[in-house]
Design an enzyme around this catalytic site. Structure first.
Site, PDB file in Angstrom:
ATOM      1  N   GLY A  94     -19.328   7.817   6.271  1.00 53.49           N
ATOM      2  CA  GLY A  94     -18.516   8.097   5.093  1.00 53.49           C
ATOM      3  C   GLY A  94     -19.273   7.770   3.824  1.00 53.49           C
ATOM      4  O   GLY A  94     -19.557   6.602   3.548  1.00 53.49           O
ATOM      5  N   VAL A  95     -19.639   8.814   3.080  1.00 50.65           N
ATOM      6  CA  VAL A  95     -20.383   8.588   1.837  1.00 50.65           C
ATOM      7  C   VAL A  95     -19.535   9.032   0.645  1.00 50.65           C
ATOM      8  O   VAL A  95     -19.925   9.876  -0.139  1.00 50.65           O
ATOM      9  CB  VAL A  95     -21.779   9.273   1.870  1.00 50.65           C
ATOM     10  CG1 VAL A  95     -22.683   8.533   2.811  1.00 50.65           C
ATOM     11  CG2 VAL A  95     -21.689  10.740   2.260  1.00 50.65           C
ATOM     12  N   GLY A  96     -18.363   8.430   0.561  1.00 51.13           N
ATOM     13  CA  GLY A  96     -17.448   8.699  -0.548  1.00 51.13           C
ATOM     14  C   GLY A  96     -17.742   7.753  -1.695  1.00 51.13           C
ATOM     15  O   GLY A  96     -18.890   7.325  -1.891  1.00 51.13           O
ATOM     16  N   LYS A 138       0.868  -1.184   0.000  1.00 52.52           N
ATOM     17  CA  LYS A 138       0.000   0.000   0.000  1.00 52.52           C
ATOM     18  C   LYS A 138       0.897   1.223   0.000  1.00 52.52           C
ATOM     19  O   LYS A 138       2.065   1.136   0.386  1.00 52.52           O
ATOM     20  CB  LYS A 138      -0.858  -0.012   1.280  1.00 52.52           C
ATOM     21  CG  LYS A 138      -2.057   0.878   1.250  1.00 52.52           C
ATOM     22  CD  LYS A 138      -3.276   0.183   0.679  1.00 52.52           C
ATOM     23  CE  LYS A 138      -4.462   1.132   0.664  1.00 52.52           C
ATOM     24  NZ  LYS A 138      -5.665   0.485   0.135  1.00 52.52           N
ATOM     25  N   VAL A 169     -17.219   4.578  -2.274  1.00 52.10           N
ATOM     26  CA  VAL A 169     -17.854   3.297  -1.967  1.00 52.10           C
ATOM     27  C   VAL A 169     -19.176   3.516  -1.227  1.00 52.10           C
ATOM     28  O   VAL A 169     -20.205   2.933  -1.573  1.00 52.10           O
ATOM     29  CB  VAL A 169     -16.922   2.398  -1.118  1.00 52.10           C
ATOM     30  CG1 VAL A 169     -17.591   1.052  -0.837  1.00 52.10           C
ATOM     31  CG2 VAL A 169     -15.585   2.183  -1.814  1.00 52.10           C
TER      32      VAL A 169
HETATM   33  P1  NAD Z   1     -13.477   8.160  -0.315  1.00 56.77           P
HETATM   34  O1  NAD Z   1     -12.350   9.079   0.029  1.00 56.77           O
HETATM   35  O2  NAD Z   1     -14.090   8.275  -1.647  1.00 56.77           O
HETATM   36  O3  NAD Z   1     -14.631   8.293   0.768  1.00 56.77           O
HETATM   37  C1  NAD Z   1     -14.406   8.324   2.128  1.00 56.77           C
HETATM   38  C2  NAD Z   1     -15.401   9.306   2.703  1.00 56.77           C
HETATM   39  O4  NAD Z   1     -15.289   9.279   4.120  1.00 56.77           O
HETATM   40  C3  NAD Z   1     -15.145  10.734   2.252  1.00 56.77           C
HETATM   41  O5  NAD Z   1     -16.331  11.298   1.728  1.00 56.77           O
HETATM   42  C4  NAD Z   1     -14.689  11.433   3.526  1.00 56.77           C
HETATM   43  O6  NAD Z   1     -15.079  12.770   3.586  1.00 56.77           O
HETATM   44  C5  NAD Z   1     -15.379  10.603   4.590  1.00 56.77           C
HETATM   45  N1  NAD Z   1     -14.779  10.679   5.916  1.00 56.77           N
HETATM   46  C6  NAD Z   1     -13.476  10.702   6.253  1.00 56.77           C
HETATM   47  N2  NAD Z   1     -13.333  10.766   7.591  1.00 56.77           N
HETATM   48  C7  NAD Z   1     -14.587  10.756   8.097  1.00 56.77           C
HETATM   49  C8  NAD Z   1     -15.112  10.795   9.410  1.00 56.77           C
HETATM   50  N3  NAD Z   1     -14.321  10.847  10.481  1.00 56.77           N
HETATM   51  N4  NAD Z   1     -16.466  10.777   9.572  1.00 56.77           N
HETATM   52  C9  NAD Z   1     -17.277  10.712   8.502  1.00 56.77           C
HETATM   53  N5  NAD Z   1     -16.827  10.678   7.236  1.00 56.77           N
HETATM   54  C10 NAD Z   1     -15.520  10.700   7.031  1.00 56.77           C
HETATM   55  O7  NAD Z   1     -12.928   6.672  -0.036  1.00 56.77           O
HETATM   56  P2  NAD Z   1     -13.550   5.307  -0.531  1.00 56.77           P
HETATM   57  O8  NAD Z   1     -12.837   4.895  -1.744  1.00 56.77           O
HETATM   58  O9  NAD Z   1     -15.042   5.392  -0.529  1.00 56.77           O
HETATM   59  O10 NAD Z   1     -13.056   4.333   0.643  1.00 56.77           O
HETATM   60  C11 NAD Z   1     -13.673   4.324   1.910  1.00 56.77           C
HETATM   61  C12 NAD Z   1     -12.963   3.323   2.816  1.00 56.77           C
HETATM   62  O11 NAD Z   1     -13.009   2.034   2.217  1.00 56.77           O
HETATM   63  C13 NAD Z   1     -11.491   3.599   3.050  1.00 56.77           C
HETATM   64  O12 NAD Z   1     -11.123   3.134   4.339  1.00 56.77           O
HETATM   65  C14 NAD Z   1     -10.802   2.742   2.008  1.00 56.77           C
HETATM   66  O13 NAD Z   1      -9.482   2.418   2.357  1.00 56.77           O
HETATM   67  C15 NAD Z   1     -11.701   1.538   2.049  1.00 56.77           C
HETATM   68  N6  NAD Z   1     -11.661   0.756   0.823  1.00 56.77           N
HETATM   69  C16 NAD Z   1     -11.948   1.350  -0.361  1.00 56.77           C
HETATM   70  C17 NAD Z   1     -11.906   0.585  -1.511  1.00 56.77           C
HETATM   71  C18 NAD Z   1     -12.258   1.171  -2.844  1.00 56.77           C
HETATM   72  O14 NAD Z   1     -12.460   0.402  -3.790  1.00 56.77           O
HETATM   73  N7  NAD Z   1     -12.346   2.481  -2.982  1.00 56.77           N
HETATM   74  C19 NAD Z   1     -11.556  -0.775  -1.455  1.00 56.77           C
HETATM   75  C20 NAD Z   1     -11.307  -1.353  -0.218  1.00 56.77           C
HETATM   76  C21 NAD Z   1     -11.351  -0.572   0.926  1.00 56.77           C
END
Ligand code: NAD
Length: 367
Positions: free
Chosen positions: A192-194, A92, A196
């Site tokens: 977290g509504v990013g 990573k 995923v």
């Molecule tokens: P992203 O950055 O698109 O979304 C994360 C969201 O969480 C953001 O909108 C951010 O503002 C919010 N956030 C951060 N800290 C916060 C808090 N304290 N309280 C509330 N919201 C908060 O990331 P993603 O790609 O959606 O990934 C989310 C998680 O899943 C991460 O831990 C990532 O490592 C894990 N993950 C993602 C993937 C993938 O395919 N993207 C795969 C495996 C694991």
């Protein structure tokens, strides 16, 4: 013979002691004054294949926080890739800085050069703060990058497949906890509504779940609230929601001494990496409290499964989807094993993944 990494606890202050404890092979620090690049690439274990894991860009409050994150995340990738049956090791990377402020083409391309110099020992893709477009910039400098856009023959963003895997894994956990895998009427608190989280909410909405959301960014919340019927709470209040399911989809270590006293949910199932602050302590605490905790690296492997088909030579979405849907059975298998052994589910899953790595290491030890 490779030595078994110790269970994940808070990281020590001595770097080589940390690497020894966690079982890392190599850590690379990348720096450039001109672009402001500060990145750390952590290669945890390459027994099953090249170290694969995305790059996270985040405004860490300190360098030690970034180091701790990358060490924990890379170790998690080893077990995730092993458990998903992929021929990939674990690695990573993190880039220190606010993606909305310091990300430039030059910074990303320079970062790509650092990856190139590792000669394929590490392959990157997207994680928090990174996009398909960013992967294209990195690809200008190295071929050891995946998650490229579909128009380039790539697998695109891993987020949709991660969301699908998280959804089916959540349903499997619901079956274990509630006797049915229907999520209709269940209150689900999504932190977290990013990339995923947003797609996961789409699945939950289709099942008529009651959805409670939070995020630290107002624009993310607005986007989701415009599309779906959701209740919004502040980031700090998410732990007090009277939810059936808590779904951590932001950052790690949100299951800890303080939050466990507040969580009401019977199920914890989300896509975030490293959800347990201390795998031993807090995994066992969940078990004792009767919470069905789904090991993070089992439920969130959809994205890397998707990426693996691109790395294998040609992207195949149907194969990736079918493989991702297998997460349902894998989650049930882990939860059932944990229940019958009366053990912490995270440790049971780690053991299962580690067994595969050891088996393959033994084969590799012969000519
Ligand atoms: P992203 O950055 O698109 O979304 C994360 C969201 O969480 C953001 O909108 C951010 O503002 C919010 N956030 C951060 N800290 C916060 C808090 N304290 N309280 C509330 N919201 C908060 O990331 P993603 O790609 O959606 O990934 C989310 C998680 O899943 C991460 O831990 C990532 O490592 C894990 N993950 C993602 C993937 C993938 O395919 N993207 C795969 C495996 C694991």
């Amino acid at each position: 013979m490779i030595s078994e990494p110790q269970s994940l606890v808070r990281v020590e202050s001595n770097l080589f002691l940390q690497l020894d404890n966690l079982g890392h092979e190599q850590v690379v620090f990348c720096h450039d004054h001109y672009t402001g690049l500060k990145a750390i690439i952590a290669i945890h274990n390459t027994v099953l294949g090249p170290a694969m894991g995305g790059t996270r860009m985040w405004a860490y409050s300190s360098e030690s926080e970034a180091l701790e994150d990358v060490l924990r995340l890379s170790r998690g990738m080893t077990f995730k890739n092993a458990m998903a049956g992929l021929h990939l090791g674990g690695g990573k990377a993190v880039i220190i800085g606010d993606a909305r402020k310091i990300k430039t083409e030059a910074l990303l391309r320079l970062y790509g050069k650092f990856i190139k110099n590792l000669n394929g020992k590490y392959i990157t893709a997207e994680d928090m703060g990174m996009t398909e477009r960013d992967m294209e910039y990195i690809a200008q400098e190295t071929s050891f990058v995946a998650g490229l856009p579909h128009y380039r023959g790539g697998s695109g963003s891993p987020a949709p497949m991660t969301a699908l895997g998280t959804y089916v894994g959540m349903k499997a956990a619901a079956k274990k906890a509630f006797g049915t895998d229907s999520l209709e009427g269940k209150t689900i608190a999504v932190q977290g509504v990013g990339s995923v989280g947003e797609i996961l909410i789409g699945y939950l909405a289709k099942e008529n779940a009651r959805i409670v959301v939070t995020d630290i960014f107002e624009d993310r919340i607005k986007k989701v609230a415009q599309q779906y019927k959701v209740t919004v709470v502040s980031p700090e209040d998410i732990y007090d929601v009277p939810a059936d399911i808590y779904s951590p989809c932001a950052r790690g270590a949100t299951i800890n001494d303080s939050t466990l006293q507040r969580l009401k949910a019977q199920v914890i199932a989300g896509c975030a990496n490293n959800q347990l602050a201390d795998e031993q302590l807090h995994g066992t605490a969940c078990m004792k409290m009767g919470i069905v905790y789904v090991p993070d690296f089992v439920i969130n492997s959809g994205g890397v499964i998707n990426i693996a088909t691109e790395i294998a030579g040609s992207y195949n979405q149907a194969w990736a989807k079918a493989k991702t849907e297998e997460i349902y059975d894998r989650v049930l298998q882990v939860l059932q094993k944990a229940e019958s052994q009366r053990r912490n589910a995270q440790l049971v899953a780690l053991e299962m993944a580690w067994q595969r790595i050891q088996d393959i290491a033994r084969i590799k030890a012969t000519y």
